[in-house]
Enzyme design. Structure first.
Site, PDB file in Angstrom:
ATOM      1  N   HIS A 134      12.087  48.354   5.651  1.00  0.00           N
ATOM      2  CA  HIS A 134      13.267  49.119   6.043  1.00  0.00           C
ATOM      3  C   HIS A 134      13.086  50.611   5.778  1.00  0.00           C
ATOM      4  O   HIS A 134      13.689  51.444   6.434  1.00  0.00           O
ATOM      5  CB  HIS A 134      14.508  48.558   5.348  1.00  0.00           C
ATOM      6  CG  HIS A 134      15.088  47.412   6.118  1.00  0.00           C
ATOM      7  ND1 HIS A 134      15.776  46.383   5.547  1.00  0.00           N
ATOM      8  CD2 HIS A 134      15.046  47.154   7.440  1.00  0.00           C
ATOM      9  CE1 HIS A 134      16.149  45.538   6.503  1.00  0.00           C
ATOM     10  NE2 HIS A 134      15.708  45.980   7.645  1.00  0.00           N
TER      11      HIS A 134
ATOM     12  N   GLU B 165       0.245  60.984  33.625  1.00  0.00           N
ATOM     13  CA  GLU B 165      -0.598  60.928  32.423  1.00  0.00           C
ATOM     14  C   GLU B 165      -1.814  60.030  32.623  1.00  0.00           C
ATOM     15  O   GLU B 165      -2.484  59.666  31.665  1.00  0.00           O
ATOM     16  CB  GLU B 165       0.227  60.495  31.200  1.00  0.00           C
ATOM     17  CG  GLU B 165       1.047  59.242  31.399  1.00  0.00           C
ATOM     18  CD  GLU B 165       1.920  58.887  30.213  1.00  0.00           C
ATOM     19  OE1 GLU B 165       1.725  59.419  29.104  1.00  0.00           O
ATOM     20  OE2 GLU B 165       2.819  58.034  30.384  1.00  0.00           O
TER      21      GLU B 165
ATOM     22  N   ASP C 263      -1.964  61.625  26.862  1.00  0.00           N
ATOM     23  CA  ASP C 263      -2.673  60.500  27.474  1.00  0.00           C
ATOM     24  C   ASP C 263      -3.583  60.968  28.598  1.00  0.00           C
ATOM     25  O   ASP C 263      -4.682  60.436  28.772  1.00  0.00           O
ATOM     26  CB  ASP C 263      -1.675  59.452  27.987  1.00  0.00           C
ATOM     27  CG  ASP C 263      -1.256  58.513  26.872  1.00  0.00           C
ATOM     28  OD1 ASP C 263      -2.150  58.043  26.131  1.00  0.00           O
ATOM     29  OD2 ASP C 263      -0.055  58.267  26.710  1.00  0.00           O
TER      30      ASP C 263
ATOM     31  N   CYS D  49       4.949  67.877  29.006  1.00  0.00           N
ATOM     32  CA  CYS D  49       5.579  67.407  27.764  1.00  0.00           C
ATOM     33  C   CYS D  49       4.565  66.967  26.713  1.00  0.00           C
ATOM     34  O   CYS D  49       4.952  66.550  25.623  1.00  0.00           O
ATOM     35  CB  CYS D  49       6.561  66.278  28.055  1.00  0.00           C
ATOM     36  SG  CYS D  49       5.757  64.780  28.634  1.00  0.00           S
TER      37      CYS D  49
HETATM   38  C1  PEP Z   1       1.729  62.135  26.586  1.00  0.00           C
HETATM   39  O1  PEP Z   1       0.990  61.166  26.769  1.00  0.00           O
HETATM   40  O2  PEP Z   1       1.370  63.315  26.717  1.00  0.00           O
HETATM   41  C2  PEP Z   1       3.128  61.933  26.172  1.00  0.00           C
HETATM   42  C3  PEP Z   1       3.974  62.930  26.064  1.00  0.00           C
HETATM   43  O3  PEP Z   1       3.508  60.668  25.853  1.00  0.00           O
HETATM   44  P1  PEP Z   1       3.197  59.973  24.430  1.00  0.00           P
HETATM   45  O4  PEP Z   1       2.605  61.013  23.534  1.00  0.00           O
HETATM   46  O5  PEP Z   1       4.499  59.433  23.960  1.00  0.00           O
HETATM   47  O6  PEP Z   1       2.224  58.903  24.824  1.00  0.00           O
HETATM   48 MG    MG Z   2       1.777  59.150  26.968  1.00  0.00          MG
END
Ligand code: PEP
Ligand code: MG
Length: 528
Positions: free
Chosen positions: A181, A416, A440, A487
């Site tokens: 937890h 990605e 990714d 992102c």
């Molecule tokens: C990414 O792959 O750049 C991404 C933002 O997703 P995550 O890091 O959650 O895989």
């Molecule tokens: Mg990703």
């Protein structure tokens, strides 16, 4: 620099802080405090102790089901301890200790890891009763300075009640379980927590500056300047604010969204000056419970997030599990190569009921805010269409059930995978927006595991192949007039801002602690 391997409960982010060694009281077995045992007296003592624990837990139990469960365990333990005192004529402290040992021994035989780790809750409640019995009210975290990383053998969920979270940068434990937890609370509050570090933790001194790298599952001692500034940028606990728009010297406004994983993250991001949430990783809400969250639980969570964002965009990514992101209550099939296996949208399409529950919750929550939907790890237009077919069927179901939802909600995708880069034109003609996941994308483009410390040096999101991909994706998005943002972690790197803007990127989605620095960097740029 020395790297010590552990297990991180957050999938990404770094934390930097000074070591604070918490002197935690042992769970129980603090010795017998009574020599002349009067069972009535001991029974009264343990009842009073349980009452004071109950009073302490009550306000937390109202808002957190973990502490609500502790209240129930408390009643059960009280009953057992009272009959033990009567039958064995033992003192209250010893009875609590014995009870704890007996129940934990029963848990130790359970095969299921999640259930087995519930013995932590028994130990936690017994420790609280013992501390109350011995009138030990000391808070081991009261002297903790700001920006601390707590180091301890293990912590229990109730310890988090005594910790001033505004001073906490992270936690590193010798032991601990990913399904405990404490781990769930850490995920819930986006606290960088690394478990199972082992005895190497003994060599780290109080006051030393260390870094937790959640993505690489490690603690780094004696970090160099480069790592320190990178970690400070990514630290989830810095609370700087910049509410002004990010406009370049040549007057181009750049959108600065934030990435978030929890309600606390969304709050932090919006108050730090984010223009919206460019990526809400829903893995966290799936990781924190005992089972897949219900439609209602998800609906409440997404609605809360949307309300905080008000009219700002909230981009909700559907569940992206698999590979390093696992659910404590669900065993994925054994895979030889999980990074290339059942993950992201592939997992969701293979479990349509789980995806549909999530889509229904998002469709309903979308009536309360500016919500957008996003699918992860897409590799083909067919896959996107399959996900959209499920989305449409959820809309029809909700309409037939007379449940209010956003019938116009449409979806964007994460870019990605190399396949989605090469097919960017085809995708751009169909999807609502692109969000480039460079974490990714770099891993798959360069064939280098993003979590492998031995190849970390080559896992470079600024590699020309990744940069060319970004430029091609932006061109496709512009051609079809759809939004594109970045992102992945590279968007939070102020050294990459100039390059990303030059490649045509006009929207970034970054870690909220980096908002002031990235906005500042944008204001120094002249793009044309
Ligand atoms: C990414 O792959 O750049 C991404 C933002 O997703 P995550 O890091 O959650 O895989
Ligand atoms: Mg990703």
């Amino acid at each position: 620099m020395k790297e010590i391997k552990g297990i991180s409960v957050l999938p990404s982010g770094k934390a930097v802080g000074k070591v604070f060694r918490a002197k935690i009281q042992p769970a129980f077995n603090m010795g017998s405090y009574i020599t002349d045992i009067l069972p009535e007296h001991e029974t009264d003592r343990v009842r009073n102790a349980c009452l004071s624990v109950k009073n302490k837990l009550a306000p937390h139990a109202e808002v957190n089901e973990i502490f609500a469960a502790h209240m129930e365990i408390l009643e059960d333990i009280l009953e057992r301890v009272v009959s033990m005192i009567k039958e064995e004529k033992t003192d209250a402290v010893s009875a609590v200790g014995k009870c704890c040992t007996e129940i934990c021994a029963m848990f130790a035989d359970i095969d299921d890891e999640y259930l087995r780790s519930r013995s932590d809750d028994i130990v936690d409640v017994c420790r609280q009763i013992t501390l109350a019995l011995t009138e030990n009210n000391e808070n081991p975290f009261s002297e903790m300075p700001a920006n601390s990383i707590i180091i301890a053998e293990n912590l229990l969920a109730s310890d988090t009640i005594s910790i001033d979270l505004s001073k906490l940068s992270g936690i590193a434990l010798k032991k601990g379980s990913n399904t405990s937890h404490l781990a769930i609370l850490a995920r819930n509050n986006a606290i960088p927590l690394i478990l199972g570090i082992g005895d190497e933790l003994d060599a780290i001194q109080d006051g030393d500056t260390i870094v937790i790298d959640s993505e690489k599952d490690m603690v780094i001692t004696e970090p160099d300047e480069k790592l320190l500034s990178e970690a400070a940028r990514q630290s989830t606990c810095k609370d700087e604010t910049d509410l002004n728009p990010a406009i370049t010297k040549d007057n181009i406004e750049i959108t600065v969204y934030a990435n978030a994983g929890s309600l606390a993250d969304v709050k932090r991001a919006i108050s730090a000056g984010a223009d919206g949430i460019g990526l809400l990783r829903t893995e966290f809400i799936f990781m924190q419970g005992k089972d897949f969250p219900s439609e209602e639980e998800q609906y409440n969570f997404y609605t809360e997030c949307a309300k905080i964002c008000q009219d700002k965009v909230l981009t909700i990514r559907t569940l992206d599990i698999g590979a390093d992101k696992q659910l404590p209550y669900y065993t994925m099939p054994a895979e030889e190569n999980p990074v290339m296996g059942l993950r992201g949208i592939r997992f969701s399409l293979s479990s349509p009921d789980i995806l549909k529950t999530q889509l229904r919750a998002i469709l309903r929550a979308a009536t309360s805010g500016n919500i957008r939907l996003m699918f992860p790890m897409i590799i083909s237009v067919t896959e996107y269409r399959q996900a959209c077919t499920l989305l449409e069927s959820c809309k029809t179901e909700l309409q037939n059930e007379n449940i209010n939802c956003d019938q116009t909600l449409c979806a964007g995708i994460m870019i990605e995978t190399p396949a989605s880069v090469l097919l960017a034109d085809e995708f751009a003609a169909e999807v609502a927006f692109f969000s480039i996941g460079t974490n990714d994308l770099t891993q798959y483009m360069l064939a280098v595991d993003r979590n492998n410390p031995y190849s970390a040096g080559v896992c470079d999101s600024l590699h020309p192949a990744v940069m060319k991909s970004i430029s091609d994706i932006v061109a496709s998005a512009d051609k079809y007039g759809i939004e594109v943002s970045v992102c992945g972690e590279v968007a939070s790197d102020s050294n990459a801002t100039e390059l990303l803007l030059k490649l045509g990127v006009r929207k970034l989605s970054i870690t909220s602690s980096g908002i002031p620095a990235i906005k500042q960097q944008i204001r120094k740029q002249s793009i044309n």
